[in-house]
Scaffold this motif. Structure first.
Motif, PDB file in Angstrom:
ATOM      1  N   VAL A   1       0.874  -1.170   0.000  1.00 21.32           N
ATOM      2  CA  VAL A   1       0.000   0.000   0.000  1.00 21.32           C
ATOM      3  C   VAL A   1       0.914   1.223   0.000  1.00 21.32           C
ATOM      4  O   VAL A   1       1.704   1.421   0.920  1.00 21.32           O
ATOM      5  N   HIS A   2       0.813   2.016  -1.052  1.00 25.03           N
ATOM      6  CA  HIS A   2       1.659   3.193  -1.189  1.00 25.03           C
ATOM      7  C   HIS A   2       0.887   4.435  -0.738  1.00 25.03           C
ATOM      8  O   HIS A   2      -0.064   4.850  -1.405  1.00 25.03           O
ATOM      9  N   PHE A   3       1.266   5.003   0.399  1.00 24.20           N
ATOM     10  CA  PHE A   3       0.686   6.269   0.826  1.00 24.20           C
ATOM     11  C   PHE A   3       1.399   7.370   0.046  1.00 24.20           C
ATOM     12  O   PHE A   3       2.619   7.545   0.171  1.00 24.20           O
ATOM     13  N   ILE A   4       0.633   8.090  -0.765  1.00 24.44           N
ATOM     14  CA  ILE A   4       1.228   9.027  -1.724  1.00 24.44           C
ATOM     15  C   ILE A   4       0.716  10.440  -1.472  1.00 24.44           C
ATOM     16  O   ILE A   4      -0.494  10.683  -1.456  1.00 24.44           O
ATOM     17  N   GLY A   5       1.632  11.380  -1.305  1.00 28.25           N
ATOM     18  CA  GLY A   5       1.241  12.776  -1.178  1.00 28.25           C
ATOM     19  C   GLY A   5       0.763  13.298  -2.518  1.00 28.25           C
ATOM     20  O   GLY A   5       1.525  13.341  -3.486  1.00 28.25           O
TER      21      GLY A   5
END
Length: 251
Positions: A3-7
């Protein structure tokens, strides 16, 4: 699977990092908050990607989407408005992912205060005026603020304030800051930064609340307060960062 938490930055599709775009293009699933993230940003997602608007979902439902994707071996792009290091709720999400045995990582983005400063073309740290920026928020329907982080404590420093999640309390906030910052202290409000609906309001602690109310701003806005937002003066002190190189005794 990750799971990539992306700004997602302030909302402009071309202000995402190269890494963020690459992850969006390669992730079969994208979770995003539709309140803050629009179609331009989502256009970076792969054709056929599953898009889930989390604006009306609770935390457990959001995590269930991630776990379901994990079982299929699909990466998830979890878009966060601005930068994930500020008010993104990744702490509680990653705790749950750890329990579920789902891997995750974080990709930074352009924070709201930086986007607002860029839009108005101001540096938030001006020599001998303000050398500190306080990133904080107001408390209304959200979790309580720690007692040691009352706005009155920060106001005594007269540092540049960047207030998140506070637009519905502009009048109360302005009134509480006047004693320390002065009636004529500059204030800038930027709503929906870098989006077609962008609104920029400039004023002082005396009149900014009226402007916010007249504009009908209720969310997706940041409030900047401080003398560093004022006009440059001819006799302003300049930074030694470059000036020292011009002095003979600095050689």
């Amino acid at each position: 699977m990750t799971v990539h938490f992306i700004g997602a930055g302030p909302g402009a599709a071309d202000l995402l990092t190269l890494r963020a775009v690459r992850l969006l293009e390669s992730s079969p699933v994208c979770l995003y908050a539709g309140t803050y993230i629009g179609e331009e940003v989502l256009a970076h997602c792969a054709a056929g990607a599953t898009l889930v608007d989390t604006a009306q979902l609770d935390l457990d439902t959001i995590i269930s989407h991630c776990v379901a994707a994990s079982k299929l071996g699909h990466d998830v792009a979890r878009l966060c408005s601005g930068d994930p290091s500020l008010y993104s709720a990744i702490a509680e999400q990653t705790r749950r992912l750890d329990v579920a045995g789902v891997g995750w990582d974080v990709t930074p983005g352009v924070p709201a205060y930086a986007a607002a400063a860029a839009i108005i073309g101001r540096e938030l740290t001006v020599p001998e005026v303000a050398q500190t920026v306080v990133l904080t928020r107001a408390q209304r329907d959200s979790t309580k603020m720690p007692n040691t982080e009352a706005l009155s404590h920060f106001a005594k420093s007269r540092a540049t304030l960047a207030l998140h999640l506070a637009i519905r309390q502009t009048r109360e906030i302005a009134a509480s800051l006047v004693a320390d910052y002065g009636h004529d202290c500059p204030v800038v409000v930027v709503a929906n930064a870098e989006q077609p609906s962008q609104v920029v309001l400039r004023g002082t602690l005396v009149d900014i609340a009226g402007q916010v109310e007249a504009a009908g701003l209720r969310q997706a806005a940041i409030i900047l307060v401080g003398r560093a937002l004022g006009r440059d003066e001819a006799d302003a002190v300049e930074s030694h960062l470059y000036g020292s190189r011009l002095r003979p005794d600095a050689r």
